[in-house]
Design an enzyme around this catalytic site. Structure first.
Site, PDB file in Angstrom:
ATOM      1  N   LYS A  22       0.843  -1.203   0.000  1.00 20.46           N
ATOM      2  CA  LYS A  22       0.000   0.000   0.000  1.00 20.46           C
ATOM      3  C   LYS A  22       0.875   1.249   0.000  1.00 20.46           C
ATOM      4  CE  LYS A  22      -0.216   1.642   4.571  1.00 20.46           C
ATOM      5  NZ  LYS A  22      -0.338   3.022   5.092  1.00 20.46           N
ATOM      6  N   ASN A  23       2.091   1.169   0.551  1.00 19.61           N
ATOM      7  CA  ASN A  23       2.976   2.335   0.550  1.00 19.61           C
ATOM      8  C   ASN A  23       3.613   2.584  -0.815  1.00 19.61           C
ATOM      9  OD1 ASN A  23       2.447   2.992   3.186  1.00 19.61           O
ATOM     10  ND2 ASN A  23       4.235   1.923   4.016  1.00 19.61           N
ATOM     11  N   CYS A 120      -1.571   7.581  11.482  1.00 22.92           N
ATOM     12  CA  CYS A 120      -1.174   7.020  12.768  1.00 22.92           C
ATOM     13  C   CYS A 120      -0.465   8.055  13.623  1.00 22.92           C
ATOM     14  CB  CYS A 120      -0.249   5.817  12.563  1.00 22.92           C
ATOM     15  SG  CYS A 120      -1.069   4.383  11.861  1.00 22.92           S
ATOM     16  N   ARG A 401      -6.128  -0.714   7.669  1.00 14.67           N
ATOM     17  CA  ARG A 401      -5.533   0.338   6.842  1.00 14.67           C
ATOM     18  C   ARG A 401      -4.402  -0.205   5.974  1.00 14.67           C
ATOM     19  NH1 ARG A 401      -2.648   4.085   9.618  1.00 14.67           N
ATOM     20  NH2 ARG A 401      -2.298   4.984   7.559  1.00 14.67           N
TER      21      ARG A 401
END
Length: 435
Positions: A22-23, A120, A401
Site C-alpha cells: 500500500k505504501n 497514525c 488500513r
C-alpha cells in the site's frame, strides 16, 4: 467496532501470500494526476488506505475503477478532468499519504489545496520539507485554516537537498519535478523500494529520471506524461510480519509473492535470533523455528537499515527470546505505544526515551488489548498467537488500513483467529459477522 479474537498456541504451517504494498500503491495512484491518459495499476491491496485514496481522487474529478476478485486487484485511473484540485480534510484526516497529491497537483494544474494530513499518531512527519522544496521550485504556498494552498504557473527545476531523509517528501517532489521546467537535482533522498517503484511507473509514463533507489536523483522535466500500466511491488512489511509470525509460533511457513531482496535487514535479524530462513525463489521465502530463540538488538534506520515499520513486530518476537535485547527507535519519537499493551500480556519491557529493553523468554497470557496504530496492531496479533488463552484485540480498523484480510490469511496457515464486528469491504458494504 471490529475486534479480533485470537487463541494462541498453534504453529503456523503452510503457505501465506503477500499482497501489494500500500505504501507503493498510494504514491502510484497519486502519480495518475500527472497525465490526461489512463493509468492502470495491478496488484493493488484491498485495504482502507487505498479506498481513502480512491475517494480523494474521485472528489477531485477523477474517474477511478477499483476492482478485486476477477479484476485481480487492479485499478484504472483517469484524471483527464480535475475540476476540484482540493484534498479535503473529511477524506484525508485518517491518512498521512494525503500529502502525496500536493506535488502532482501543482505540477499538473498550477494549483493545489491540501488539508494537513492525518494518520497514525506515531510521531511527527513534518510536511515542511515538502513546502521548502516546492518553494525552491517557484511555488507560492500559504497555510491557513488547516490547509496548504500552493500556486505556480509552472514549477522550475531546482537543486533540492533534504534536511532529513523523507520517503513521502522524496516521492512528492519527484512527482513535482517530472513536469517542471528544466533539470532537478535531489540529494539526501529516501532509498526505499517504494520510491523506486514510483519512479518505475513515472518512467513508463514518459518521465526522465536517473538514480531512483540511491540518495541522489536527477530529473529532466518534460512537457507532458502519458498513460501506463504498472504492477505494484509486494508489501515488504507484510512479508516481514509473516516471517516473524512463522518464527514466533515455532512454525514452518512459506511466505510467497514477496521480494527477498527488500527484506535483507529483517532476515538478518531473524537469523541472528535463531530462525532458519531459506530463499526458495525470487519471490518466496521459507522460515522455520524450533522455538529456541536468542536475544538480538535492533536500531531502526532508513532503508536499507532495519525498518521502523517492523520494530513493533520484532519486539513481540523478542519477548519469546532468551536474554535481554535492546530496541532503539530512531525514526519516530512516539512509536512505543504497543509496549504497554504487550506488558499487559506479560511482557517484560522497560522504556527509556527512544530505547526499550526487552527481557525474555517471558510466557504471555491472553488479555484484552487496544490497537493504537497500524504496526502496533500487528505486534499484538503476533503476541496473541503465542499467548496462553484467548485474547481480544480492539480497534483493529488500524490493521485494516494496511493489511489485506490478515485474519483470513493467518487462519489459512493454522492460526485460531476470528473477526467480530463490521467487516471492512472495499465496496463500502458493511456486514455484521462473526467468522
Amino acid at each position: 467496532m471490529d475486534k479480533f479474537v485470537i487463541r494462541g498456541g498453534n504453529p503456523l504451517l503452510g503457505t501465506i501470500r503477500v499482497s501489494g504494498a500500500k505504501n507503493s500503491a498510494l504514491p502510484c495512484m497519486a502519480a495518475a494526476i500527472l497525465t490526461d491518459d489512463e493509468v492502470i495499476l495491478e496488484n493493488i491491496p484491498q485495504v482502507r488506505d487505498i479506498e481513502t485514496q480512491r475517494k480523494l481522487l474521485v472528489s477531485m474529478g477523477a474517474e477511478v475503477e477499483l476492482g478485486y476478485g476477477r479484476a485481480q486487484h487492479r485499478t484504472t485511473i483517469s484524471c483527464r478532468l480535475l475540476s476540484d484540485p482540493v484534498a479535503k480534510y473529511e477524506i484525508v484526516k485518517t491518512m498521512r499519504a494525503s500529502s502525496l497529491v500536493l506535488g502532482p497537483l501543482i505540477a499538473r494544474t498550477g494549483l493545489a489545496r491540501v488539508a494537513m494530513p492525518g494518520g497514525c499518531a506515531i510521531g511527527g512527519r513534518p510536511i515542511d520539507l515538502h513546502i521548502k522544496a516546492l518553494e525552491q521550485m517557484g511555488a507560492i504556498i500559504v497555510q491557513q485554516h488547516g490547509y496548504l494552498e500552493a500556486r505556480a504557473q509552472r514549477l522550475k527545476g531546482a537543486h533540492l537537498i533534504f534536511d532529513k531523509i523523507t520517503v513521502t517528501g522524496t516521492e512528492d517532489l519527484l512527482m513535482a519535478a517530472v513536469l517542471a521546467e528544466g533539470d532537478t537535482l535531489m540529494e539526501n533522498c529516501a532509498r526505499e523500494p517504494e520510491v523506486t517503484d514510483l519512479a518505475t511507473l513515472l518512467v513508463a509514463m514518459g518521465a526522465r529520471i536517473e538514480g531512483a533507489g540511491t540518495s541522489t536523483i536527477r530529473v529532466k522535466g518534460v512537457e507532458t506524461l502519458h498513460g501506463a500500466r504498472h504492477r505494484i511491488n509486494p508489501d515488504r512489511i507484510e512479508a516481514g510480519t509473516f516471517l516473524v509470525a512463522g518464527v514466533i509460533t515455532g512454525g514452518d511457513l512459506c511466505v510467497a509473492n514477496c521480494n527477498p531482496a527488500h527484506l535483507s535487514s529483517v532476515i538478518d535479524k531473524l537469523e541472528e535470533c535463531g530462525a532458519r530462513i531459506d530463499t526458495l525463489s525470487e519471490d518466496s521465502i521459507r522460515v522455520r523455528s524450533e522455538g529456541n530463540l536468542r536475544s538480538a538488538d535492533i536500531s531502526t534506520e532508513e532503508y536499507p537499515g532495519f525498518p521502523t515499520d517492523m520494530q513493533a513486530q520484532y519486539m513481540a518476537l523478542l519477548t519469546q527470546a532468551e536474554g535481554s535485547s535492546v530496541v532503539k527507535e530512531n525514526i519516530f519519537e512516539n512509536r512505543f505505544m504497543h509496549v504497554q499493551e504487550l506488558v499487559r500480556m506479560g511482557a517484560n519491557i522497560k522504556l527509556d526515551g527512544r530505547t526499550a529493553t526487552v527481557r525474555g523468554k517471558t510466557p504471555l497470557s491472553a488479555a484484552a488489548v487496544m490497537c493504537s496504530d497500524l504496526r502496533a496492531s500487528a505486534s499484538l496479533v503476533l503476541a496473541a498467537l503465542v499467548a496462553d488463552g484467548e485474547s481480544i484485540l480492539d480497534r483493529v480498523y488500524h490493521m485494516d488500513r494496511g493489511y489485506e484480510r490478515i485474519e483470513e490469511k493467518l487462519r489459512g496457515v493454522g492460526a485460531q483467529i476470528r473477526r467480530m464486528g463490521n467487516v471492512f469491504n472495499s465496496r463500502r458494504e458493511t456486514v455484521e459477522v462473526e467468522n
